[in-house]
Design a protein around this motif. Structure first.
Motif, PDB file in Angstrom:
ATOM      1  N   PHE A  65       2.053   2.177   5.876  1.00 30.01           N
ATOM      2  CA  PHE A  65       2.868   1.304   6.712  1.00 30.01           C
ATOM      3  C   PHE A  65       3.200  -0.020   6.035  1.00 30.01           C
ATOM      4  N   LYS A  66       2.393  -0.429   5.051  1.00 29.08           N
ATOM      5  CA  LYS A  66       2.719  -1.645   4.312  1.00 29.08           C
ATOM      6  C   LYS A  66       3.915  -1.354   3.406  1.00 29.08           C
ATOM      7  N   GLN A  67       4.988  -2.090   3.618  1.00 28.47           N
ATOM      8  CA  GLN A  67       6.204  -1.831   2.869  1.00 28.47           C
ATOM      9  C   GLN A  67       6.059  -2.255   1.414  1.00 28.47           C
ATOM     10  N   GLY A  68       6.561  -1.420   0.507  1.00 26.11           N
ATOM     11  CA  GLY A  68       6.552  -1.768  -0.903  1.00 26.11           C
ATOM     12  C   GLY A  68       6.012  -0.644  -1.765  1.00 26.11           C
ATOM     13  N   LEU A  69       6.639  -0.459  -2.933  1.00 23.56           N
ATOM     14  CA  LEU A  69       6.250   0.631  -3.824  1.00 23.56           C
ATOM     15  C   LEU A  69       4.806   0.507  -4.299  1.00 23.56           C
ATOM     16  N   THR A  70       4.361  -0.714  -4.557  1.00 22.03           N
ATOM     17  CA  THR A  70       2.974  -0.897  -4.990  1.00 22.03           C
ATOM     18  C   THR A  70       2.001  -0.405  -3.930  1.00 22.03           C
ATOM     19  N   HIS A  71       2.253  -0.756  -2.668  1.00 22.49           N
ATOM     20  CA  HIS A  71       1.379  -0.294  -1.581  1.00 22.49           C
ATOM     21  C   HIS A  71       1.384   1.234  -1.498  1.00 22.49           C
ATOM     22  N   ALA A  72       2.565   1.835  -1.651  1.00 17.75           N
ATOM     23  CA  ALA A  72       2.666   3.291  -1.565  1.00 17.75           C
ATOM     24  C   ALA A  72       1.889   3.957  -2.700  1.00 17.75           C
ATOM     25  N   ARG A  73       2.052   3.436  -3.909  1.00 20.57           N
ATOM     26  CA  ARG A  73       1.340   4.032  -5.043  1.00 20.57           C
ATOM     27  C   ARG A  73      -0.163   3.870  -4.906  1.00 20.57           C
ATOM     28  N   LEU A  74      -0.594   2.709  -4.431  1.00 16.28           N
ATOM     29  CA  LEU A  74      -2.026   2.505  -4.222  1.00 16.28           C
ATOM     30  C   LEU A  74      -2.578   3.493  -3.203  1.00 16.28           C
ATOM     31  N   ALA A  75      -1.830   3.722  -2.129  1.00 12.40           N
ATOM     32  CA  ALA A  75      -2.278   4.676  -1.111  1.00 12.40           C
ATOM     33  C   ALA A  75      -2.411   6.076  -1.700  1.00 12.40           C
ATOM     34  N   GLY A  76      -1.438   6.452  -2.536  1.00 12.58           N
ATOM     35  CA  GLY A  76      -1.493   7.768  -3.159  1.00 12.58           C
ATOM     36  C   GLY A  76      -2.646   7.891  -4.131  1.00 12.58           C
ATOM     37  N   ILE A  77      -2.852   6.870  -4.939  1.00 17.34           N
ATOM     38  CA  ILE A  77      -3.936   6.909  -5.924  1.00 17.34           C
ATOM     39  C   ILE A  77      -5.289   6.995  -5.217  1.00 17.34           C
TER      40      ILE A  77
END
Length: 298
Positions: A65-77
């Motif tokens: 839910f945190k907007q931003g590519l960095t947040h998305a990549r961190l969630a995936g990692i």
């Protein structure tokens, strides 16, 4: 030997056709499906993300839910179980041997922390000639057919991988995952960048090598909207600013910071220095200089 690879697709309001192609090319990987997992991160899209794939391909869909590519990549990692992580954008077509080659390279080089390869453009329409001067901004890269490796020497190596298709050793990400993250990457419709560079710097500073491997090849699907003069001008300015901010955060910026009150006169002088009025290329380069000034004045 690498036993499991985690492929992470971060997506935000994706183009369905391009996302389908991205997944299709993953389904066609030569590496056995038992040797890799697929994690798709929906970065708070305005509508549900639809995943079209064959029943033979299992995947995990998570929402950040945190907007931003960095947040998305961190969630995936953080959800990944693999020894390697492969970052894939929702418009990247990996060649069939991509994952198999990645496993081979990282198994053979135990000090390899991050790697990338050739990123070739797949334009929907033939772009204007001036765009070739700015391919790097569109994550297009071809450094030749030789493998190249680099270590940390307080500068950013040319061979460093970019986010599209970046392969990372999970053990090399300890410092990156534990740091306070400087969010430079795109958030919603902004064009800032630098999150992938931040990952690479942390991997290098932790003592790992990074490398360019030409047989790691993918195609980057690029729509007409990303080849316009207006888009590239904005992208150049925001990327230049992000780059300076990133270098400053790691104390490796080669330029001195400047007072904010000097910005107008510097940009006026640069307008003439670059002859920004003369053609599109010079104007875009001037926008890049303005972005650099903005970064140095932060």
């Amino acid at each position: 030997m690498i036993k499991l690879i985690s492929v992470i697709i971060s997506t935000y309001n994706p183009n369905q056709e391009k996302l389908d192609l991205t997944i299709k090319h993953l389904e066609e990987q030569s590496l056995s499906k038992d040797c890799w997992e697929l994690i798709i991160v929906d970065n708070n899209s305005s509508k549900d993300v639809k995943i079209n794939c064959s029943p033979a391909l299992s995947y995990q869909l998570i929402k950040e839910f945190k907007q931003g590519l960095t947040h998305a990549r961190l969630a995936g990692i953080r959800a990944a179980k693999g020894e390697l992580v492969v970052l894939v954008d929702d418009d990247n077509l990996l060649m069939p041997d991509y994952l198999e080659n990645a496993a081979s390279f990282f198994s053979a080089n135990l000090n390899l922390g991050a790697a990338g390869g050739k990123i070739l453009p797949a334009f929907d329409n033939e772009p204007e000639a001036w765009l070739a001067d700015f391919y790097e901004l569109l994550a297009i890269r071809n450094l030749g057919d030789e493998v190249m490796l680099a270590r940390w020497d307080n500068t950013y190596p040319k061979v460093s991988p970019v986010g599209a298709g970046m392969v990372l050793r999970m053990n090399a990400l300890t410092d990156y995952l534990n740091k306070e993250h400087l969010i430079l990457d795109r958030t919603g419709n902004t064009l800032s960048s630098g999150g992938d560079n931040d990952i690479v710097i942390e991997v290098l500073k932790a003592g790992w090598e990074v490398g360019y491997f030409p047989s790691l090849e993918l195609k980057h699907l690029i729509p007409p909207s990303r080849t316009t003069f207006k888009y590239i001008s904005k992208l150049t300015k925001e990327s230049s600013k992000s780059w300076v901010v990133l270098l400053l955060s790691h104390h490796i910026c080669p330029w001195k910071k400047i007072p904010r009150y000097t910005l107008p006169i510097r940009k006026i002088k640069a307008w003439f220095a670059y002859k920004a009025w003369s053609n599109k290329t010079n104007y875009i380069k001037w926008k890049g200089a303005c972005g650099t000034f903005d970064g140095l004045a932060t």
